[in-house]
Design a protein around this motif. Structure first.
Motif, PDB file in Angstrom:
ATOM      1  N   ASN A  56      -5.591   3.762   2.759  1.00 12.41           N
ATOM      2  CA  ASN A  56      -4.784   3.007   1.797  1.00 12.41           C
ATOM      3  C   ASN A  56      -5.629   2.610   0.601  1.00 12.41           C
ATOM      4  O   ASN A  56      -6.801   2.271   0.761  1.00 12.41           O
ATOM      5  N   ASN A  57      -4.989   2.602  -0.547  1.00 13.28           N
ATOM      6  CA  ASN A  57      -5.647   2.078  -1.745  1.00 13.28           C
ATOM      7  C   ASN A  57      -6.981   2.779  -1.999  1.00 13.28           C
ATOM      8  O   ASN A  57      -8.011   2.135  -2.148  1.00 13.28           O
ATOM      9  N   ASP A 101     -12.227   9.735  -3.091  1.00 14.91           N
ATOM     10  CA  ASP A 101     -13.603   9.301  -3.335  1.00 14.91           C
ATOM     11  C   ASP A 101     -14.184   8.688  -2.066  1.00 14.91           C
ATOM     12  O   ASP A 101     -13.495   7.938  -1.355  1.00 14.91           O
ATOM     13  N   ASN A 102     -15.453   8.953  -1.830  1.00 16.28           N
ATOM     14  CA  ASN A 102     -16.209   8.375  -0.707  1.00 16.28           C
ATOM     15  C   ASN A 102     -15.841   8.931   0.660  1.00 16.28           C
ATOM     16  O   ASN A 102     -16.385   8.475   1.662  1.00 16.28           O
ATOM     17  N   MET A 154      -9.097   9.727 -14.174  1.00 11.44           N
ATOM     18  CA  MET A 154      -9.073   9.392 -12.749  1.00 11.44           C
ATOM     19  C   MET A 154      -7.761   8.695 -12.416  1.00 11.44           C
ATOM     20  O   MET A 154      -7.048   8.221 -13.299  1.00 11.44           O
ATOM     21  N   GLU A 177       0.830  -1.205   0.000  1.00 12.10           N
ATOM     22  CA  GLU A 177       0.000   0.000   0.000  1.00 12.10           C
ATOM     23  C   GLU A 177       0.867   1.258   0.000  1.00 12.10           C
ATOM     24  O   GLU A 177       0.368   2.349  -0.282  1.00 12.10           O
ATOM     25  N   ASN A 229      -9.305   5.724  -4.226  1.00 19.05           N
ATOM     26  CA  ASN A 229      -9.436   6.237  -5.583  1.00 19.05           C
ATOM     27  C   ASN A 229      -9.488   7.758  -5.546  1.00 19.05           C
ATOM     28  O   ASN A 229     -10.169   8.344  -4.715  1.00 19.05           O
ATOM     29  N   HIS A 270      -6.863   5.676  -9.789  1.00 18.68           N
ATOM     30  CA  HIS A 270      -7.339   4.706  -8.797  1.00 18.68           C
ATOM     31  C   HIS A 270      -6.173   4.085  -8.036  1.00 18.68           C
ATOM     32  O   HIS A 270      -5.041   4.094  -8.498  1.00 18.68           O
ATOM     33  N   HIS A 306      -6.333   6.921 -15.827  1.00 14.65           N
ATOM     34  CA  HIS A 306      -7.123   6.259 -16.866  1.00 14.65           C
ATOM     35  C   HIS A 306      -8.362   7.092 -17.146  1.00 14.65           C
ATOM     36  O   HIS A 306      -8.846   7.838 -16.289  1.00 14.65           O
ATOM     37  N   GLU A 324     -16.646  11.541   1.975  1.00 11.29           N
ATOM     38  CA  GLU A 324     -17.828  12.172   2.583  1.00 11.29           C
ATOM     39  C   GLU A 324     -18.754  11.140   3.221  1.00 11.29           C
ATOM     40  O   GLU A 324     -19.634  11.516   4.014  1.00 11.29           O
ATOM     41  N   ARG A 337      -0.345   6.500 -15.626  1.00 13.00           N
ATOM     42  CA  ARG A 337      -0.968   6.037 -14.386  1.00 13.00           C
ATOM     43  C   ARG A 337      -2.447   6.411 -14.298  1.00 13.00           C
ATOM     44  O   ARG A 337      -3.214   5.757 -13.595  1.00 13.00           O
ATOM     45  N   VAL A 342     -12.246   7.686 -18.005  1.00 10.25           N
ATOM     46  CA  VAL A 342     -13.546   7.057 -17.753  1.00 10.25           C
ATOM     47  C   VAL A 342     -14.537   7.643 -18.760  1.00 10.25           C
ATOM     48  O   VAL A 342     -15.000   8.778 -18.592  1.00 10.25           O
ATOM     49  N   GLU A 355       1.732   2.203  -4.100  1.00 11.14           N
ATOM     50  CA  GLU A 355       0.588   3.113  -4.183  1.00 11.14           C
ATOM     51  C   GLU A 355       0.845   4.531  -3.703  1.00 11.14           C
ATOM     52  O   GLU A 355       0.124   5.439  -4.090  1.00 11.14           O
TER      53      GLU A 355
END
Lengths: 766, 766
Positions: B489-490, B562-563, B477, B419, B492, B479, B468, B565, B466, B470, B423
């Motif tokens: 960790n890990n 992402d996420n 984005m 991670e 997006n 990811h 990609h 929130e 790195r 969408v 990453e």
């Protein structure tokens, strides 16, 4: 790798000695009886590459971990299956030259694993360095009828000389695990003895106090003449008896070695030698031939219940029988303290004995082919570990509930990668599902009130604590998980995990209602014992109600996890095949970022909760996910095969079946030398019975939707169901169901219900 | 832990010998000169707990990793800072009783790290087991002027007896790293010699062929009388000289030990002993006293450029000087092959020498306090590793570009958690940003055309590969990354990583334009050398244009990923303090799922790209993220302190400052025994200069926005800027800028531009 084994309906046969494949064969030809097992090592000395392996079920060692310890809450130990005393050893000296197939000219070599009768046999001719030629036939088995007994018959016939044989028949307890993390020896000396033909070695583990005694007696005959031991000797963790016998050209000299292998799991540790002596005497009294006859009889009974016959494809026939044989060798269900290790008794890789494989893949096999108490013991095993699972949840900071470990031996977690250990929590759902599966298949609802409810409530409590509410969206979510597809780590809202969590809550509420309806006092007892309040179950209802499930509305599919739709969506067929398998060719981050799926994930949910989804939903999800699935877990193809059958994708179903059926026989994954993939073998059985047979149980009815691959003339399988045993035979034109028992039974075939009388036969065209 | 060190403006002082704190003191009182360093181990034998540590810059060992090897693409080795020959050792026997503070009664113990003059001194009185009392004064330093020389003066005065002294002055090369993964010794014997007072030991690393010779000469005086060596001896990797001297009550017997420490990094491996002899002879010719005078002089020059004076808070004064002292001890910038290890020369934990800490936290210190070639060498270091960074990207499956390693010694990756290693790629952005930072601060745009552009283009290419696209959303984005906050960790679309990636593309395009405008032929040369085509830069423009940045529109903040929130949003103050630090109390999955932030992430972007955001945006993001930040990285508080200063959050700024300033002196993280947190020390300097001083450089102008914490009378710091050296002094009422050089300079203070003449003084009220 090109197949090197001969096709045969009932045996695995290797012709010709290929030293490079010897370690693979040592795995494939392993024997076991649920209590102990033994890789197909040679009895005589072998100086070539070999992985010596003798394993006693339930005897393990907490090996200090090398990974993960720097993260809070990690297990300090990884429980290893213990390689134990070598009880098969025979040193063979012929006119002072040691027999060692690494140094001899070997011809006529045949190794056979006779699955019908449950023994391993090896015959060969060897020319030694002194020019002496001998023919050897070595037969051995671990007795299913007398689980602590292993027996060997080793026959040497001189072909071109008269001479002298020296045999040293030994027990060697000075054994190391190949996978020891710090090259430690795990066994300490306790005692040795050797007198005449009999010898014993007792050793104990450095930790956990497992004590293991092996006692052997050796009988040697020149023709009919019995030969007495010439000497005996011991050294720490080792004991031997030696024999000197004449060798006469054309006459067999035969060695019988009987070994009793007992542990303090079954006997008081102070009585181990007595226990070994008792069972050894009994075995010797019976003699090798009768023991072998008994073995054939017990195996015949096992096949009676669990055989699958495939006509018209001998390779498929051999493959499926090998899988069934290994399942039955690994776990007999007699001992609720045991479980089904991923390598069974065929190697020591992976460590631990219990993964979610047991509940997700193995349970259906035992449900359909064994007495009900055997799958029930798999459930009891988890009930026995409930306190440890609660402790495990506590260690990770949860205030309530139980989290079963990813890998375990005694209920404690022993896996060590955070993204698995801490996050692959869907395993908890599989353990709840297994209770449903058992009750649904057997109809034994009493298990719910007896033990099941306790496990269900504690797992439900875990889910309650693990989800969190998102006020802005008015939903419950589950962040930071790894789903069954281990090629995505630490994702949010894995659809499968979210769904199996709410399913657990639903089923737990159902079970509570069932208890209330059927036995109010038992219901009340559990409410008290579990201190289960109305607020708690009300919260579960709310979570069920407000759980968030990621979906792609446009595609009409469930999303494996949040943001999955933002990935670059590709098909495995878009990849250059040199990139496969991905786990050997791609960096981990690339695997994680890609859409490629290691094993069924959304589709695992479609399999478990099959009845909840209409065929179109299943089709859309299968069509979306199947092309992205690389099946780099041996557990993956079976679920795909079963769904493909249901969806009428016949070619795909057969393709998926082929990926599991001969995995180890053909060493597809190029790792069979480490041991066989035991738990995935149950998946092969599932592919035939639940896939091609279309068998399921719904509302207490046995349902069949058979179809037969075009490559086969027929296939047939047996299932036990509610006291009946049925033989189901499917040909290209017909479905035949034979009720082998005296109890009539209803079966739903392609949607029609048929009653099959005691010992009756139903035959339909299809 | 309660502070145990005495407050002093220029020295770190420990009074009284506390064995439990000895290993902490060994770290804190370490000495170094950029070429080598030495923990504050005792010269004489010490049988208590100690971490012996002598380190040679750039000498390392690729220790076989224990983790991660089962994932494809992982580094097999972790480069360890090598613990090397102990050159300080003196065995002291007094009337045959060995001096060992673990067995003696110790009084009057004082340990002093004199930061002004760069030496370590220890005085104590010891009563030995035979009742003899001695007073000892031991002084040592590693010379900055003669970087290969270490020198010791060790004075013993008998207090209550006359007797005999035996001194064994040794070199011991048989040293193991405490953190060796498999308890291996990393050094092999090469040669030893000992003759009279002189001895040498040459050892070489088992891998990589580092050869290290240590040569010492020992002089012993009884009063004024010189004592000759009585014997000398060697064994493998070890050499010694022994002396017998009288001890007279009240008279000092003095031992001088001079050691030359040379490696084949600086000399031909066959000439090492000659090189050692030459430098040793030179040092002895100078003598201890002159060497020490030279040392004070060189340190005085360092302080001249880099000192910070705080009046009215002696603890803060000591803290900031300790940080500056350690920075200057660790890295001098003379050798572009070296970098700034996280523990410097104070311990061996973490391994590797180079993290993104260098670019993100250390570079500003050297930019503002040292000659331009010194920070430039930090950039050249990364340029030198460009080929390895391209290889690293290739190993992870990228088709183009460079990915600099997370941790390195020689350019190869040596970190081992997926991670992070795979990453935490924002590090690449920091390396690009450092080029901008250097050019922006120094105005030296020539670096772009000389070396910088090559690094920028290759990093840009990595980002291009790195991200990609969408199609459904029409955005790019990224990811599967880990941002600066390693408590997620890990994820997006980490906002910081996405933004630093597009920023890199922007700055690379700017740099290309600059070259085109100023030197068309150089521009063309780079286009050719890098085979850089228009399509490639056009793609970068498109990525800049279409990059996706997660935002929470309602809150008006950028989302960490992402996420984010959807997390349960809490404040650190909502936590029971017994849960802190989280990394010692929470399981990893709980940390990951929580909103809590290890170190500045979105706010790191606000710091780096400060001018891109209006004050309201910075405020909203600070107000959102700061309360969730647990600062469990020593690198975190400085960024928060600087932003808090900018936003006028004075209390918060001072609170954040205090968290870094005395981290090691007060052992806040309870791990100083492993070594000091060298790279975070630069953050403390940043907090004062960029935070309280509000210093930045924009459009070639030096900008100051000073404010002074209420607790201080004044603070002052020095910066070098475009050939001027300025002393900035801030009191509660005034800001004073003194130009110590002959070049006039413009400074913007609180928005107004002032010209300060050669040697001029500006004084403002504020």
């Amino acid at each position: 790798m090109k197949p090197y084994l001969k096709e045969d309906e009932w045996s695995i046969i290797e012709e010709g000695f290929d030293q490079e494949k010897h370690e693979i064969s040592e795995s494939v030809f392993s024997i076991g009886n649920g209590h102990m097992g033994q890789r197909a090592n040679f009895e005589e000395t072998y100086s070539g590459e070999t992985l010596q392996g003798s394993y006693m079920a339930g005897v393990y060692y907490p090996d200090k971990t090398r990974v993960g310890w720097w993260k809070n809450g990690y297990p300090e130990y990884f429980a290893k299956v213990l390689n134990a005393t070598n009880w098969i050893g025979l040193q063979i000296l012929i006119d002072d030259v040691e027999l060692d197939l690494n140094n001899a000219k070997v011809s006529n070599f045949v190794r056979e694993l006779n699955m019908k009768e449950g023994y391993l046999q090896r015959t060969f001719t060897a020319e030694l360095t002194n020019g002496h030629q001998i023919s050897v036939q070595a037969t051995r088995f671990v007795s299913v009828a007398m689980k602590e007994i292993g027996a060997i018959e080793y026959q040497i016939t001189p072909l071109n000389f008269d001479g002298h044989l020296k045999v040293v028949s030994y027990l060697d307890g000075d054994i190391m695990n190949k996978d020891a993390n710090y090259d430690e020896t795990f066994w300490d000396q306790v005692s040795e003895s050797a007198e005449g033909a009999r010898a014993s070695v007792t050793v104990k583990t450095k930790k956990l106090d497992f004590v293991y005694s092996s006692m052997k007696e050796t009988h040697v005959f020149h023709g009919e003449d019995s030969i007495q031991a010439s000497s005996s000797d011991t050294k720490p963790k080792y004991a031997e008896s030696s024999f000197a016998a004449p060798l006469t050209k054309g006459t067999a000299t035969t060695i019988y070695k009987y070994a009793a292998n007992v542990t303090n799991r079954d006997h008081d540790k102070n009585d181990l030698l007595d226990a070994a002596r008792t069972v050894l005497d009994k075995a010797i009294h019976k003699g090798f031939s009768d023991l072998k006859t008994d073995q054939a009889k017990v195996w015949s009974e096992k096949w009676q219940d669990s055989d699958i016959v495939i006509e018209g494809d001998i390779s498929a026939q051999q493959g499926i029988r090998f899988n069934i044989f290994q399942m039955n060798q690994t776990y007999t269900g007699e001992d609720a303290r045991l479980n089904i290790g991923p390598k069974g008794f065929t190697g020591e890789k992976y460590g631990g004995s219990t993964y979610w494989d047991t509940e997700a893949y193995c349970l259906p096999f035992y449900l359909a082919t064994a007495d009900q108490r055997i799958p029930r013991n798999l459930l009891v095993y988890r009930h026995n570990h409930l306190e440890k699972a609660k402790e495990n949840a506590g260690k990770l900071g949860f205030t309530k509930g139980a989290l079963y470990p990813m890998v375990t031996m005694n209920g404690e977690e022993s896996h060590n990668e955070w993204e698995i250990t801490f996050e692959e929590i869907h395993r908890n759902g599989a353990i709840a599902y297994a209770i449903y599966n058992y009750v649904n298949y057997t109809g034994d609802k009493s298990y719910l009130g007896e033990l099941g409810i306790e496990v269900l409530v504690e797992i439900s409590r875990f889910w309650e604590d693990r989800v969190h509410f998102v006020p802005d969206k008015g939903v419950y979510m589950m962040h930071g998980v790894t789903g069954p597809n281990e090629y995505e780590n630490n994702v949010n809202n894995n659809w499968y995990t979210n769904r199996i969590a709410t399913w657990t809550l639903e089923y737990t509420l159902y079970a509570l209602d069932y208890l209330k309806d059927t036995d109010e006092s038992l219901h009340q007892k559990w409410l008290n014992d579990l201190q289960l309040k109305g607020e708690e179950t009300a919260k579960w209802v709310e979570i069920i109600d407000k759980m968030y499930y990621p979906e792609d509305q446009d595609r009409g599919v469930f999303l494996q996890a949040d943001n999955f739709e933002d990935k670059e969506i590709m098909s495995v067929t878009d990849l250059n095949s040199k990139h496969l398998p991905l786990n050997q060719n791609w960096s981990w981050d690339r695997i994680l970022r890609s859409c490629f799926i290691k094993q069924a994930d959304v589709l695992q949910g479609m399999y478990f909760l099959n009845h909840e989804f209409d065929i179109e939903t299943k089709k859309r999800n299968f069509d979306f996910y199947e092309p992205m699935t690389v099946h780099e877990s041996s557990l993956s193809p079976c679920v795909h095969a079963i769904l493909a059958c249901e969806l009428g994708y016949k070619e795909k179903a057969y393709e998926m079946y082929l990926r599991t059926a001969r995995l180890d026989l053909d060493n597809y994954n190029n790792d069979t030398e480490d041991g066989c993939h035991i738990t995935s073998m149950a998946g092969t059985w599932m592919s035939v019975v639940e896939g091609f047979g279309g068998m399921k149980v719904r509302n207490d009815q046995l349902i069949l939707n058979p179809f037969i691959p075009g490559q086969w003339h027929s296939f047939s399988f047996k299932v036990v169901f509610r006291g009946s045993r049925l033989l189901i035979r499917v040909t290209q034109d017909t479905v035949e169901v034979i009720n082998e028992t005296k109890q009539e039974v209803d079966v739903v075939i392609h949607g029609e219900t048929y009653r099959i009388n005691a010992n009756g036969i139903l035959q339909l065209n299809h």
